[in-house]
Design an enzyme around this catalytic site. Sequence first.
Site, short mmCIF file in Angstrom:
data_model
loop_
_atom_site.label_atom_id
_atom_site.label_comp_id
_atom_site.label_asym_id
_atom_site.label_seq_id
_atom_site.Cartn_x
_atom_site.Cartn_y
_atom_site.Cartn_z
N THR A 198 39.33 30.89 38.56
CA THR A 198 40.49 32.04 39.10
C THR A 198 40.34 32.72 37.23
O THR A 198 40.76 34.21 37.49
CB THR A 198 41.44 31.76 38.48
OG1 THR A 198 42.32 31.00 38.08
CG2 THR A 198 41.79 31.70 40.32
N SER B 103 44.29 38.46 39.64
CA SER B 103 43.77 36.95 40.14
C SER B 103 44.37 35.73 40.42
O SER B 103 45.04 35.80 39.07
CB SER B 103 41.88 36.81 40.06
OG SER B 103 42.09 35.44 38.96
N CYS B 104 45.22 35.39 41.94
CA CYS B 104 45.95 34.39 41.50
C CYS B 104 45.29 33.28 40.67
O CYS B 104 44.17 32.72 41.38
CB CYS B 104 46.80 34.72 42.42
SG CYS B 104 45.27 34.85 43.83
N VAL B 105 46.31 32.28 40.59
CA VAL B 105 45.48 30.91 39.11
C VAL B 105 46.39 29.72 40.76
O VAL B 105 46.85 30.00 41.55
CB VAL B 105 45.92 30.43 38.48
CG1 VAL B 105 45.10 31.11 37.76
CG2 VAL B 105 47.81 31.34 37.99
#
Lengths: 410, 105
Positions: A198, B103-105
């Site tokens: 991510t 963006s999701c972690v």
Amino acid sequence: MKRIVILGAGTGGTMMANHLVKKINKKEWSITVIDQETKHYYQAGYIFIPFGMESKRTLTKQIKQFLPKGIGHMNIRVDLIKPEENKLVLSDGKELDYDILITATGCRIVPSEVEGMDGEGWMRDIFDFYTVEGATALAEKLKTWEGGNLVVHTAEMPIKCPVAPLEFTFLSDWFLTKNGKRSATKLIYVTPLSGAFTKEKTSEILGHLLENKNIEIVPDFAVEKIDPANRIMRSFDGIEIKYDLLVTIPTNMGDELYEKSGMGDELNFIPTDKHTLQSKKHENIFVIGDASDVPTSKAGSVAHAQGEVVTKNILRYIAGKDLLPDFDGHANCFIESGYGKGFLIDFNYDIPPAEGTFPVPGLGPFSLLKETRMNHLGKLSAKWIYWNIFLKGIKIPFITSKLTMKGKKF
Amino acid sequence: MGQKEIAGKTVSVNEEGYLTIHEEWNKEIAAAIAVEEGIGELKEGHWKVIEFLQKEFKENGTVPSLRRVTKAGGVPTKDLYAFFPGGPLKKSSKIAGLLKPASCV
Ligand SMILES: Cc1cc2nc3c(=O)[nH]c(=O)nc-3n(C[C@H](O)[C@H](O)[C@H](O)COP(=O)(O)OP(=O)(O)OC[C@H]3O[C@@H](n4cnc5c(N)ncnc54)[C@H](O)[C@@H]3O)c2cc1C
């Protein structure tokens, strides 16, 4: 007498019980911990079960063993929360009042969210390693693996421990090489993200590592359905991937209790203030660990950093003071990369992982964003630290709840 | 960060071409970005998604997740991919003049 209820006695709940019992005025407040399970699992160890390096037995202890004296403990499921009435409804139909509620119910995998995932192929050639049962069954499967397409897959974000699918892939590469099955195996890493991870720089470094290890990466893959009879996984835009063994991280969701109680988002995570960790809707509810929707990794190390903030804020809430916006999203994760080596990353809401040393600036012993043997030893020592230090809410020297910029290169 | 002329108007965009000032957005700009992104002409189904994203952004300050568009916005995932092939959220938020979802972690 007023009552604090801690719902969930996993990583976050157990830590909170140990923090609060030392800080709360016991003449005015009682603490009750509730969990549906009697056992506490060291989930970070699940990654090693498929490769025969850990087992259910070596990762399980009793919840009771880690709860402090002087608090109540109930082994029962909570079916419903009535936040307007400050009441919990238990699975035996009884109700329990609270003045302050700390929810620490974590998250779990829900394979039924993807069509075909939990059908005939489940535990035959589709496995998870996010549960002790899945990881154990996968270990058996890998014992007889002769080769073919091994697909490691993440259904959708967020998942707890977002580095775990990568670790599983690296460890598979190492394990299969060791057992002489690597050349007969095509390893494919399938992710809904646009890259390996991510965070951009980390993604680049880990992406290279995948390439070097001859692992194919399929990014931006949004799974639509699985055809277990023909062993094909299909994406919404029509890409098909053939697997012989599918190791998947199914959709992660919060407990269904929050859906019933009208407290959750689309994935049953609880909308939570990302700095104070107070529920956005109910001021006497605090959320720690994987159960919240705060945009950082769902990890034990994160729950550890949150513990201090939640403790402080509950004491301030009781005293009628403003809450402190002290949680910065700090996460710290070891990444096993196989062959006795590993990475370590340290980041928060705003600052992505950088190179440097940890936890002592300039000294280490761990290296950030680099592959070293020491980092692997760190990962292995984490189990002992978890049981003996983390859960007891003891502060670890040099480990701060907030991210530190010292010893880092940007 | 830079400036770009889209549909006859100069707007501020980031490195990836996302509008950085939502107030500069208009329907003509949306149409032009849609063509650039290979989506073609915007139809009713596209607009439903775009308007939902903008409403959510106004209320919550963030672009909703794909799952939220499906559940709360009432657009099946299959349709989302049909309308915006190759990354529904990335493309629809760009057309809607909103920053790409972190963006999701
Ligand atoms: C494969 C894997 C690898 C991981 N690796 C790492 C790692 O390397 N490093 C790291 O920091 N983290 C890692 N994690 C993540 C870490 O385990 C979790 O983030 C952490 O345990 C979260 O703590 P928690 O308190 O939120 O939830 P949990 O520890 O999961 O506890 C939740 C508890 O709530 C109880 N509960 C839930 N609902 C109810 C209900 N309705 N009624 C009663 N009880 C209920 C459950 O029984 C459970 O005991 C890993 C996780 C997995 C699965």
